[in-house]
Design an enzyme around this catalytic site. Structure first.
Site, PDB file in Angstrom:
ATOM      1  N   TYR A  37       0.916  -1.174   0.136  1.00 32.95           N
ATOM      2  CA  TYR A  37       0.109   0.225   0.037  1.00 32.95           C
ATOM      3  C   TYR A  37       0.683   1.005   0.193  1.00 32.95           C
ATOM      4  O   TYR A  37       0.658   2.126  -0.783  1.00 32.95           O
ATOM      5  CB  TYR A  37      -1.037  -0.049   1.193  1.00 32.95           C
ATOM      6  CG  TYR A  37      -1.848   0.855   1.211  1.00 32.95           C
ATOM      7  CD1 TYR A  37      -3.220   1.156   0.751  1.00 32.95           C
ATOM      8  CD2 TYR A  37      -1.322   2.474   1.833  1.00 32.95           C
ATOM      9  CE1 TYR A  37      -4.198   2.286   0.718  1.00 32.95           C
ATOM     10  CE2 TYR A  37      -2.228   3.685   1.900  1.00 32.95           C
ATOM     11  CZ  TYR A  37      -3.414   3.389   1.286  1.00 32.95           C
ATOM     12  OH  TYR A  37      -4.464   4.758   1.187  1.00 32.95           O
ATOM     13  N   LYS A 115     -25.324   4.945  20.530  1.00 29.97           N
ATOM     14  CA  LYS A 115     -25.114   6.414  21.076  1.00 29.97           C
ATOM     15  C   LYS A 115     -23.721   6.668  21.293  1.00 29.97           C
ATOM     16  O   LYS A 115     -23.267   6.381  22.525  1.00 29.97           O
ATOM     17  CB  LYS A 115     -25.933   6.943  22.229  1.00 29.97           C
ATOM     18  CG  LYS A 115     -25.843   8.310  22.596  1.00 29.97           C
ATOM     19  CD  LYS A 115     -26.775   8.889  23.490  1.00 29.97           C
ATOM     20  CE  LYS A 115     -26.644  10.480  23.641  1.00 29.97           C
ATOM     21  NZ  LYS A 115     -25.280  11.194  23.662  1.00 29.97           N
ATOM     22  N   CYS A 422      -3.080  20.810  58.488  1.00 24.93           N
ATOM     23  CA  CYS A 422      -1.468  21.311  58.726  1.00 24.93           C
ATOM     24  C   CYS A 422      -1.485  22.908  58.861  1.00 24.93           C
ATOM     25  O   CYS A 422      -2.425  23.681  58.166  1.00 24.93           O
ATOM     26  CB  CYS A 422      -0.674  21.432  57.375  1.00 24.93           C
ATOM     27  SG  CYS A 422       0.993  22.173  57.576  1.00 24.93           S
TER      28      CYS A 422
END
Length: 662
Positions: A37, A115, A422
């Site tokens: 190809y 969907k 802290c």
């Protein structure tokens, strides 16, 4: 001229490569090797370089990508690209069938399709050749992304002779799971941000200005609609025609004669969902007759002849590799699960919230456990449960560390609260997070200042507080690796724009504990100026609706601290202008809104801001005092509660009309 260099040979080579593309990318049955190809394609390119006048619009070489464009032009759609309303229950399905049958006076046939969670596009063919492709955009206009769409190998650039000369197809552009993972691996190698899910990756790819880069990512497409001349009246038959003309149509659309048949197909698709190569979040049901579709018509946003049925959120098992501890802007330590990456609802999940130490103990979560992860509302990953039968021997109960992981100071557990904090005011992690919050979208919305830039500014000693941002120079910013003059100027321009800020936004940006946009809006609406907020007494604060003792105490304590007041004064001295709050005369003023689900094209923050800009209030739970519930995709239990209490429910179209967003 040699036969192999003639125009006839060139056209024959185009057709041959076109056939091979169809066999490989649509039928998945390659007839020649990749090497063969590539050799044929190389020959085609040689001929086109020698004879550019021979090149045809449908040449396979156009799939390789044109030169980068400067921008995308905006073009109007021939027909609007509307959305499809969502449903989440059998009851809503039944309502849809009843509504359709009542409007038509008969029971129609339905087509059911996958969907696919991708990006919608419209593609136009003239003289059977692809000439234009547009993104959905706002439904009325879209961006011209023709060059990027041409790179999709499964999409025909030219149609066979039995196709009409002029047609438009609409489809969903997406990435398969496997391609998505490859893309993110490359992003990581290049130290770029990885994509959260395949849909975001597809959307980001279509936005690239270089079609050559788009071609490298291997987008795919599935056609879901055909607009063509002729007397055909079946949507299902139109999809079959698309298949015959070489278009990819995923998932074999099903033609159903009854609602019961539709429900059966929905169940079948749900069972097949896990084995699909791409992400779907439901199935689409359409009235098959095109004439009936025209009778049913549409609202301003949705087609009345179609409905999207959404499936329940997916869960996935993965290994909890570690529990990391992050330090937030107020010093609160938050445990986060580090997971072996797993694909969940289309997103690659590698982190999940563990909330706090009490939650970890309640669920008995341990390092090394196999855990089940889900997404709350299909957005935020969370650990649902532990697979205790897979727990390794010798696992230990996890406890919050006694020292801050950043500054190594002792942490404290606050009385009557689950938080561990802290309290070292010099902790770099807390300071960086505070500035990150200050510049964030919910606060001052300063672009281009991410956590990496902020951290580097700290390391260079250029920034220590939020106020320091307003005295940065181009030279300062250019000390950060990767930031050049243009980027520095963009950052400074964003900072300059942020100097003009509304009072409620500024109060949020300060990062006062327990103060979000809701409380900030109450404060701004009552006191109207920053000076009056600062001088408010505890009793005045406590008298305001929605402000309890803890919140009132947090506000009073914050503004009694001279460090905070000095920083605010420094900002004002550097040009920060805080606009007084002006009450709106909108019809939404004083109304209480609750949002459930995900809104299309609008973040939760944008929607809440729009409500507050109209004078409305945003709540987190539904009660008798709620005026409106805004329903997006994947709504939760709030929707059912609203129905029981008789609260007005707004879909997105009604919501945007009410607050005048359109």
């Amino acid at each position: 001229m040699k036969e192999e260099n003639s125009q006839a040979h060139y056209l024959a080579l185009c057709r041959e490569l076109e056939d091979h593309d169809y066999s490989y990318y649509v039928l998945h049955r390659p007839r020649i090797s990749d090497y063969e190809y590539d050799m044929k394609l190389r020959k085609l390119l040689e001929i086109e370089r020698s004879h550019p006048e021979w090149k045809v619009l449908w040449s396979p070489s156009t799939r390789l990508g044109d030169r980068p464009s400067g921008t995308f032009s905006v073009v109007s759609h021939k027909e609007p690209m509307l959305s499809i309303a969502n449903s989440y229950s059998k009851e809503e399905l039944s309502e849809f069938f009843s509504r359709v049958e009542k409007s038509l006076g008969t029971s129609p046939r339905y087509t059911v399709e996958l969907k696919i969670d991708g990006i919608a596009v419209a593609i136009r063919y003239e003289d059977r050749v692809l000439v234009q492709a547009l993104s959905r955009g706002n439904g009325k206009q879209g961006e011209d992304i023709t060059s990027n769409i041409r790179t999709i190998r499964s999409l025909p650039l030219r149609l066979p002779e039995d196709a009409p000369e002029f047609i438009e197809v609409r489809g969903e552009v997406f990435f398969s799971y496997s391609t998505f993972q490859i893309i993110n691996e490359k992003q990581q190698q290049l130290e770029k941000t990885i994509f959260a899910n395949p849909r975001n990756a597809a959307g980001g790819t279509l936005k690239l200005l270089s079609p050559q880069e788009v071609a490298k990512r291997k987008l795919e497409i599935s056609i879901y609609n055909l607009i063509a001349p002729g007397d055909n009246d079946s949507h299902y038959e139109n999809l079959q025609r698309c298949l015959e003309w070489g278009f990819p149509v995923s998932g074999k659309p099903r033609l159903c004669s009854t609602p019961e048949e539709v429900i059966s197909v929905l169940k079948t698709i749900e069972t097949e969902r896990a084995s699909l190569p791409m992400e779907i979040d439901g199935a689409v049901i359409k009235v098959d007759s095109l004439a009936s579709q025209r009778v049913l018509g549409a609202t301003g946003k949705h087609y009345r002849w179609a409905l999207a049925y959404k499936y329940a959120p997916e869960e996935a098992e993965t290994l909890l590799e570690d529990i990391l501890v992050q330090v937030g802007r107020t010093g609160v330590l938050t445990p986060v699960a580090k997971l072996t990456p797993v694909l969940l609802s289309g997103s690659l999940v590698s982190r999940a919230s563990l909330y706090n130490e009490d939650e970890i103990h309640r669920k008995d979560i341990r390092i090394g456990d196999t855990v089940c992860v889900a997404k709350g509302g299909e957005v935020i990953p969370k650990v649902v449960r532990v697979c205790r039968e897979k727990r390794p021997e010798g696992s230990e109960v996890w406890n919050m560390p006694e020292f801050c992981p950043v500054c190594h100071s002792h942490v404290v557990r606050e009385e009557d609260r689950v938080s561990v904090r802290c309290v070292n005011p010099e902790c770099v992690a807390g300071a960086i997070e505070k500035i990150r919050f200050f510049v964030g979208r919910g606060a001052l919305n300063i672009d281009h200042l991410g956590v990496k830039v902020i951290t580097k500014l700290f390391e260079l000693g250029l920034v220590h507080t939020c106020a320091d941002l307003f005295q940065l120079t181009t030279e300062d910013l250019m000390q950060i690796p990767g930031i050049r003059e243009r980027s520095a100027r963009n950052i400074l321009e964003s900072i300059e724009q942020a100097k003009h800020v509304d009072l409620d936004r500024f109060l949020v940006a300060l990062g006062i504990p327990l103060i979000g946009i809701g409380v900030a809006t109450v404060l701004a609406g009552h006191f109207e100026t920053l000076d009056r907020v600062i001088s408010a007494t505890f009793e005045e604060l406590l008298s305001l609706e929605g402000i309890g003792e803890k919140v009132a105490h947090a506000i009073a304590e914050y503004f009694s601290d001279s460090t905070h007041l000095n920083e605010i004064k420094k900002m004002q001295d550097l040009g920060v202008c805080i606009s007084p709050y002006h009450k709106s005369g909108s019809t939404c003023f004083g109304k209480a809104f609750v949002i459930t689900g995900t809104l299309e094209g609008m973040s939760r923050l944008d929607a809440e801001t729009a409500i507050r800009n109209c004078g409305g209030k945003v709540g987190s739970s539904v009660s008798k005092q709620t005026d409106y519930v805004v329903m997006g995709n994947n709504p939760g239990s709030k929707l059912e509660k609203a129905r029981k209490l008789g609260v007005s429910i707004l879909d997105q179209e009604a919501f945007t009309n009410l607050i005048h967003l359109e």
